[in-house]
Enzyme design. Structure first.
Site, PDB file in Angstrom:
ATOM      1  N   ASP A  46      42.043  66.881 -34.898  1.00  0.00           N
ATOM      2  CA  ASP A  46      41.124  67.257 -33.831  1.00  0.00           C
ATOM      3  C   ASP A  46      41.311  66.330 -32.626  1.00  0.00           C
ATOM      4  OD1 ASP A  46      39.056  68.716 -32.727  1.00  0.00           O
ATOM      5  OD2 ASP A  46      37.459  67.676 -33.813  1.00  0.00           O
ATOM      6  N   HIS A  47      40.889  66.769 -31.450  1.00  0.00           N
ATOM      7  CA  HIS A  47      40.827  66.011 -30.195  1.00  0.00           C
ATOM      8  C   HIS A  47      41.690  64.751 -30.126  1.00  0.00           C
ATOM      9  CE1 HIS A  47      37.693  68.309 -28.194  1.00  0.00           C
ATOM     10  NE2 HIS A  47      37.043  68.365 -29.331  1.00  0.00           N
ATOM     11  N   GLU A  82      31.491  63.972 -29.065  1.00  0.00           N
ATOM     12  CA  GLU A  82      31.692  64.157 -30.499  1.00  0.00           C
ATOM     13  C   GLU A  82      32.892  63.336 -30.931  1.00  0.00           C
ATOM     14  OE1 GLU A  82      30.585  65.594 -34.214  1.00  0.00           O
ATOM     15  OE2 GLU A  82      29.607  66.067 -32.319  1.00  0.00           O
ATOM     16  N   HIS A 140      29.298  69.456 -27.057  1.00  0.00           N
ATOM     17  CA  HIS A 140      29.372  68.724 -28.312  1.00  0.00           C
ATOM     18  C   HIS A 140      28.020  68.094 -28.650  1.00  0.00           C
ATOM     19  CE1 HIS A 140      33.930  68.299 -27.694  1.00  0.00           C
ATOM     20  NE2 HIS A 140      33.750  69.033 -28.770  1.00  0.00           N
ATOM     21  N   HIS A 150      34.558  75.125 -29.452  1.00  0.00           N
ATOM     22  CA  HIS A 150      34.087  73.768 -29.706  1.00  0.00           C
ATOM     23  C   HIS A 150      32.608  73.678 -29.371  1.00  0.00           C
ATOM     24  CE1 HIS A 150      37.904  71.323 -30.174  1.00  0.00           C
ATOM     25  NE2 HIS A 150      38.364  72.519 -29.863  1.00  0.00           N
ATOM     26  N   ASN A 188      34.943  74.932 -34.441  1.00  0.00           N
ATOM     27  CA  ASN A 188      34.789  73.591 -34.993  1.00  0.00           C
ATOM     28  C   ASN A 188      33.349  73.356 -35.447  1.00  0.00           C
ATOM     29  OD1 ASN A 188      37.419  73.374 -34.080  1.00  0.00           O
ATOM     30  ND2 ASN A 188      37.115  71.372 -33.153  1.00  0.00           N
TER      31      ASN A 188
END
Length: 344
Positions: free
Chosen positions: A95-96, A169, A213, A250, A272
């Site tokens: 992720d990210h 997040e 987020h 997201h 997500n």
């Protein structure tokens, strides 16, 4: 093979796109949360995606090292073995990853998959995310093209993002005071992303449509799913229906169910889920501690109750709580009962 092969993962994405459902992508940080995600998917009869952030990798590697690459490799290898127990397909994602960590994080993980493939084994990861959304779009796409080419050589799908998801997040981009107009990807942005990437390799796109987020009360997040519809229409009008992109949602915590499901009609194939499953994991632990206070703690020189302070006593409850929330996510995204295991 419960961890999807590259071909099986492509089939998963195509099936979701064609049938109008999406896969929960569950962030995990440990063997316990891995098991919770796997159980939740299996209980729902759903294929799914399990993912690890840079912070999750640091945690998994141990406090003495805090090595995100090593931690993610450990979690991924564990997932390959744990998933053998289930009749569902699971894809593994990171992720990210921000641009300043791409060299030290993504490259070694892509290399780890290449080494596995050289031994005739399945990919370690089926998907990686490069989040260069903090860069101007032209720079974002240049960097994304570079990493998409690297991923495509190993049959890995790359997830990219343009626009800003508000909130925070696990270190992801955005802030609580992000200007509202920055939370919405334009049709022109979506067209730019498609034209920059579609000839390089397979990718998914995290477009932004007001998603934030973190956790908010239902109705507090001002989603505009029509942004996705308009962007897809612009792309397909110019490049044909086959240009419809696989989109990623997201920051879905606090979103209304009808808004979540509306996005499925506009090409969302992955959502997500982290904040909600974190709470679902921690809530049973808090209940256990508060209701068994004198047994968990050795109060006033007493001995406590070993059965109650044994970590397994409350971590089992945490695993079950998280698994239930994963199964709920499958229901929300209409993926329950749709596993392709044994079919592709």
């Amino acid at each position: 093979m419960p961890i999807a092969t590259p071909r099986q993962f492509r089939e998963m994405l195509q099936s979701a796109q064609e049938a109008g459902y999406a896969y929960p992508a569950i962030n995990t940080t440990s063997i316990i949360t891995l098991n919770a995600a796997l159980k939740g998917f299996a209980d729902a009869g759903s294929d799914g995606i399990i993912q690890f952030s840079t912070g999750g990798g640091q945690f998994a590697s141990g406090l003495g090292r805090k090595d995100p690459v090593h931690g993610c490799i450990v979690l991924a290898e564990a997932a390959h073995r744990l998933a053998e127990q289930y009749d569902i397909l699971i894809a593994l994602n990171t992720d990210h990853c921000p641009p300043d960590k791409a060299e030290s994080f993504l490259k070694p993980l892509i290399r780890a998959t290449a080494e596995r493939r050289a031994r005739g084994e399945n990919n370690l990861f089926q998907n990686h995310m490069l989040d260069a959304s903090g860069l101007p779009l032209e720079e974002n796409m240049a960097l994304s093209r570079d990493y998409l080419a690297r991923c495509a050589r190993e049959e890995i799908v790359l997830e990219v993002e343009a626009g800003v998801v508000g909130g925070e997040e696990d270190g992801a981009a955005g802030s609580d005071d992000t200007p509202e107009d920055k939370l919405y990807t334009t049709p022109e942005d979506m067209l730019t992303v498609y034209e920059a990437l579609h000839e390089v390799g397979p990718f998914t796109f995290a477009a932004t449509f007001g998603n934030v987020h973190g956790h908010y009360k239902p109705g507090a997040v001002k989603l505009r799913p029509e942004i996705l519809k308009q962007g897809q229409a612009a792309v397909m009008e110019k490049h044909g229906p086959e240009a419809e992109m696989d989109l990623v949602f997201h920051g879905g915590s606090g979103s209304l169910l009808e808004e979540i499901r509306e996005t499925l009609a506009y090409g969302v194939v992955k959502m997500n889920v982290d904040t909600d499953t974190q709470y679902a994991f921690t809530r049973p632990i808090a209940h256990h501690i508060l209701t068994n206070y004198e047994g968990v703690l050795k109060i006033d020189g007493e001995v406590g109750n070993k059965k109650l302070y044994d970590p397994r006593s409350y971590l089992k409850k945490a695993e079950e709580g998280m698994a239930r929330r994963v199964a709920e996510a499958c229901h929300n995204l209409l993926s329950q009962g749709r596993s392709l295991f044994g079919q592709v």
